[in-house]
Design a protein around this motif. Structure first.
Motif, PDB file in Angstrom:
ATOM      1  N   ILE A  96     -19.717  33.797  32.332  1.00  0.00           N
ATOM      2  CA  ILE A  96     -20.172  34.639  33.442  1.00  0.00           C
ATOM      3  C   ILE A  96     -21.064  33.843  34.385  1.00  0.00           C
ATOM      4  CG2 ILE A  96     -21.629  36.628  34.053  1.00  0.00           C
ATOM      5  CD1 ILE A  96     -18.959  37.497  32.958  1.00  0.00           C
ATOM      6  N   ARG A  97     -22.023  33.101  33.827  1.00  0.00           N
ATOM      7  CA  ARG A  97     -22.954  32.329  34.649  1.00  0.00           C
ATOM      8  C   ARG A  97     -22.207  31.266  35.467  1.00  0.00           C
ATOM      9  NH1 ARG A  97     -28.233  32.694  32.153  1.00  0.00           N
ATOM     10  NH2 ARG A  97     -28.331  34.820  31.296  1.00  0.00           N
ATOM     11  N   MET A  98     -21.261  30.602  34.847  1.00  0.00           N
ATOM     12  CA  MET A  98     -20.522  29.548  35.550  1.00  0.00           C
ATOM     13  C   MET A  98     -19.610  30.115  36.629  1.00  0.00           C
ATOM     14  SD  MET A  98     -19.724  26.871  32.439  1.00  0.00           S
ATOM     15  CE  MET A  98     -19.348  25.495  33.511  1.00  0.00           C
ATOM     16  N   GLN A  99     -19.096  31.313  36.399  1.00  0.00           N
ATOM     17  CA  GLN A  99     -18.245  31.943  37.414  1.00  0.00           C
ATOM     18  C   GLN A  99     -19.048  32.426  38.624  1.00  0.00           C
ATOM     19  OE1 GLN A  99     -16.264  34.971  35.090  1.00  0.00           O
ATOM     20  NE2 GLN A  99     -14.535  33.653  34.609  1.00  0.00           N
ATOM     21  N   LEU A 100     -20.326  32.699  38.408  1.00  0.00           N
ATOM     22  CA  LEU A 100     -21.164  33.223  39.490  1.00  0.00           C
ATOM     23  C   LEU A 100     -21.923  32.147  40.255  1.00  0.00           C
ATOM     24  CD1 LEU A 100     -22.644  36.412  37.762  1.00  0.00           C
ATOM     25  CD2 LEU A 100     -21.012  36.368  39.656  1.00  0.00           C
ATOM     26  N   GLN A 101     -22.132  30.980  39.645  1.00  0.00           N
ATOM     27  CA  GLN A 101     -22.899  29.961  40.364  1.00  0.00           C
ATOM     28  C   GLN A 101     -22.090  29.429  41.552  1.00  0.00           C
ATOM     29  OE1 GLN A 101     -24.016  26.748  37.747  1.00  0.00           O
ATOM     30  NE2 GLN A 101     -21.930  26.162  37.261  1.00  0.00           N
ATOM     31  N   GLY A 102     -22.789  29.257  42.660  1.00  0.00           N
ATOM     32  CA  GLY A 102     -22.119  28.806  43.883  1.00  0.00           C
ATOM     33  C   GLY A 102     -21.267  29.874  44.520  1.00  0.00           C
ATOM     34  N   GLU A 103     -21.598  31.155  44.283  1.00  0.00           N
ATOM     35  CA  GLU A 103     -20.801  32.251  44.834  1.00  0.00           C
ATOM     36  C   GLU A 103     -20.782  32.197  46.350  1.00  0.00           C
ATOM     37  OE1 GLU A 103     -20.204  37.069  44.229  1.00  0.00           O
ATOM     38  OE2 GLU A 103     -22.072  36.114  43.584  1.00  0.00           O
ATOM     39  N   LEU A 104     -19.584  32.161  46.917  1.00  0.00           N
ATOM     40  CA  LEU A 104     -19.348  32.110  48.359  1.00  0.00           C
ATOM     41  C   LEU A 104     -20.096  30.954  49.026  1.00  0.00           C
ATOM     42  CD1 LEU A 104     -19.341  35.914  49.303  1.00  0.00           C
ATOM     43  CD2 LEU A 104     -17.420  34.423  48.713  1.00  0.00           C
ATOM     44  N   ALA A 105     -20.119  29.814  48.359  1.00  0.00           N
ATOM     45  CA  ALA A 105     -20.713  28.598  48.901  1.00  0.00           C
ATOM     46  C   ALA A 105     -19.722  27.458  48.729  1.00  0.00           C
ATOM     47  CB  ALA A 105     -22.023  28.263  48.195  1.00  0.00           C
ATOM     48  N   ALA A 106     -19.613  26.596  49.713  1.00  0.00           N
ATOM     49  CA  ALA A 106     -18.672  25.481  49.639  1.00  0.00           C
ATOM     50  C   ALA A 106     -19.087  24.512  48.541  1.00  0.00           C
ATOM     51  CB  ALA A 106     -18.617  24.762  50.980  1.00  0.00           C
ATOM     52  N   PRO A 107     -18.123  23.895  47.874  1.00  0.00           N
ATOM     53  CA  PRO A 107     -18.445  22.929  46.814  1.00  0.00           C
ATOM     54  C   PRO A 107     -19.393  21.846  47.315  1.00  0.00           C
ATOM     55  CG  PRO A 107     -16.101  23.423  46.813  1.00  0.00           C
ATOM     56  CD  PRO A 107     -16.669  24.060  48.037  1.00  0.00           C
ATOM     57  N   GLY A 108     -20.383  21.500  46.495  1.00  0.00           N
ATOM     58  CA  GLY A 108     -21.332  20.453  46.846  1.00  0.00           C
ATOM     59  C   GLY A 108     -22.508  20.897  47.683  1.00  0.00           C
ATOM     60  N   THR A 109     -22.576  22.210  48.009  1.00  0.00           N
ATOM     61  CA  THR A 109     -23.661  22.692  48.872  1.00  0.00           C
ATOM     62  C   THR A 109     -24.673  23.550  48.119  1.00  0.00           C
ATOM     63  OG1 THR A 109     -22.444  24.696  49.529  1.00  0.00           O
ATOM     64  CG2 THR A 109     -22.096  22.696  50.856  1.00  0.00           C
ATOM     65  N   TYR A 110     -24.543  23.643  46.810  1.00  0.00           N
ATOM     66  CA  TYR A 110     -25.433  24.514  46.051  1.00  0.00           C
ATOM     67  C   TYR A 110     -25.916  23.839  44.766  1.00  0.00           C
ATOM     68  CZ  TYR A 110     -21.019  25.393  43.570  1.00  0.00           C
ATOM     69  OH  TYR A 110     -19.835  25.250  42.892  1.00  0.00           O
TER      70      TYR A 110
END
Length: 300
Positions: free
Chosen positions: A28-42
């Protein structure tokens, strides 16, 4: 239609979730991290499965690995008492047999999808509450929307008071694709894998055949289930306004398109390896427990 198959299916899955719930939290945590953020920006607080487990224990204690266990148990019992119960009842009554007396892949698939859809809808409120409770974390490692529930019944009360009975079934249609895909892939593929291993004399010992079939089927299930699972997690965990409308997504297709547009195809496969690591022992344990429970019932 024997009630024993339904009860055993539910109890077996509840027993399995005790062992796999920590991996469900990591997923769950891994699926939610970086939600609606481009890869490498979070910021990535959970780099992989092992790192995530260590991070959770470090910041939330050992009890953090069993967050959402109570609603997870309710979800598993309702879903799998229907899903596994109907499947084994059908096999016992030869509803899934083909003309030659063997197992029909098409009939297995249709039954798995149908039973999975019913189970997913009825258990949907518990899946939502489980997801929201498992996403909660201290601020420095928090990902996704934070709901701040103190327990399952507290969550039910808050959701009902804000959005009524419809709020408890919010996202239920998002869970159906997730579970039907998993049910179809798991049950139909599991039966095929076990038969293949047995027919070619690769693994014939019953318990070992179940374990090996589960590992092979688990890979297929993980590949097919991860995208709808990510979408279901995002829809269930998002915040809602007073009218019950999602703050981030308007529905299943809107969620899928936003993930693809902003996060790319990799966004739909977040938590893939954790999903596989969790699903395989979950499937094996549930099916082994089921077979042992039925064997015990037959001895009584």
């Amino acid at each position: 239609m024997s009630p024993a198959y339904f009860v055993a299916g539910g109890v077996a899955s509840v027993g399995a979730i005790f062992f796999t719930n920590p991996l469900e939290i990591v997923k769950i945590r891994m699926q939610l991290q970086g939600e609606l953020a481009a890869p490498g920006t979070y910021v990535v607080p959970y780099r992989n499965t092992i790192h995530a487990l260590v991070t959770i224990v470090k910041n939330e204690g050992w009890t953090g690995l069993q967050k959402g266990l109570v609603p997870a148990m309710h979800f598993q019992f309702i879903l799998n008492s229907i899903r596994i119960g109907f499947y084994h009842t059908a096999v016992r009554n030869q509803w899934t047999s083909n003309e030659s007396g063997g197992e029909s892949f098409g009939k297995n698939l249709l039954l798995a999808i149908s039973a999975g859809a019913v189970g997913a809808y009825l258990s949907s409120p518990f899946f939502m509450i489980k997801t929201q409770m498992q996403s909660e974390a201290p601020k420095k490692v928090a990902v996704g929307y934070q709901h701040h529930h103190t327990g399952m019944y507290n969550a039910m009360r808050k959701i009902y008071e804000k959005n009524g009975i419809a709020g408890l079934w919010r996202g239920s249609f998002a869970c159906i694709p997730r579970v039907t895909v998993a049910s179809g892939a798991q049950i139909a593929t599991f039966a095929e894998m076990k038969a293949l291993l047995h027919e070619h004399n690769l693994v014939v010992q019953p318990s070992l055949n179940t374990v090996c079939g589960g590992f092979l089927a688990g890979l297929v299930v993980s590949i097919t289930i991860t995208p709808p699972d990510v979408i279901a997690t995002r829809l269930y965990n998002q915040g809602v306004d007073a009218q019950g409308k999602g703050l981030f997504y308007n529905g299943w297709s809107d969620c899928a398109s936003k993930i693809l547009r902003i996060e790319g195809i990799s966004g739909l496969y977040k938590g893939f390896w954790t999903t596989y690591v969790r699903l395989t022992p979950q499937s094996i344990l549930a099916l082994l427990f089921f077979e042992e429970l039925i064997a015990l019932k037959n001895k009584l």
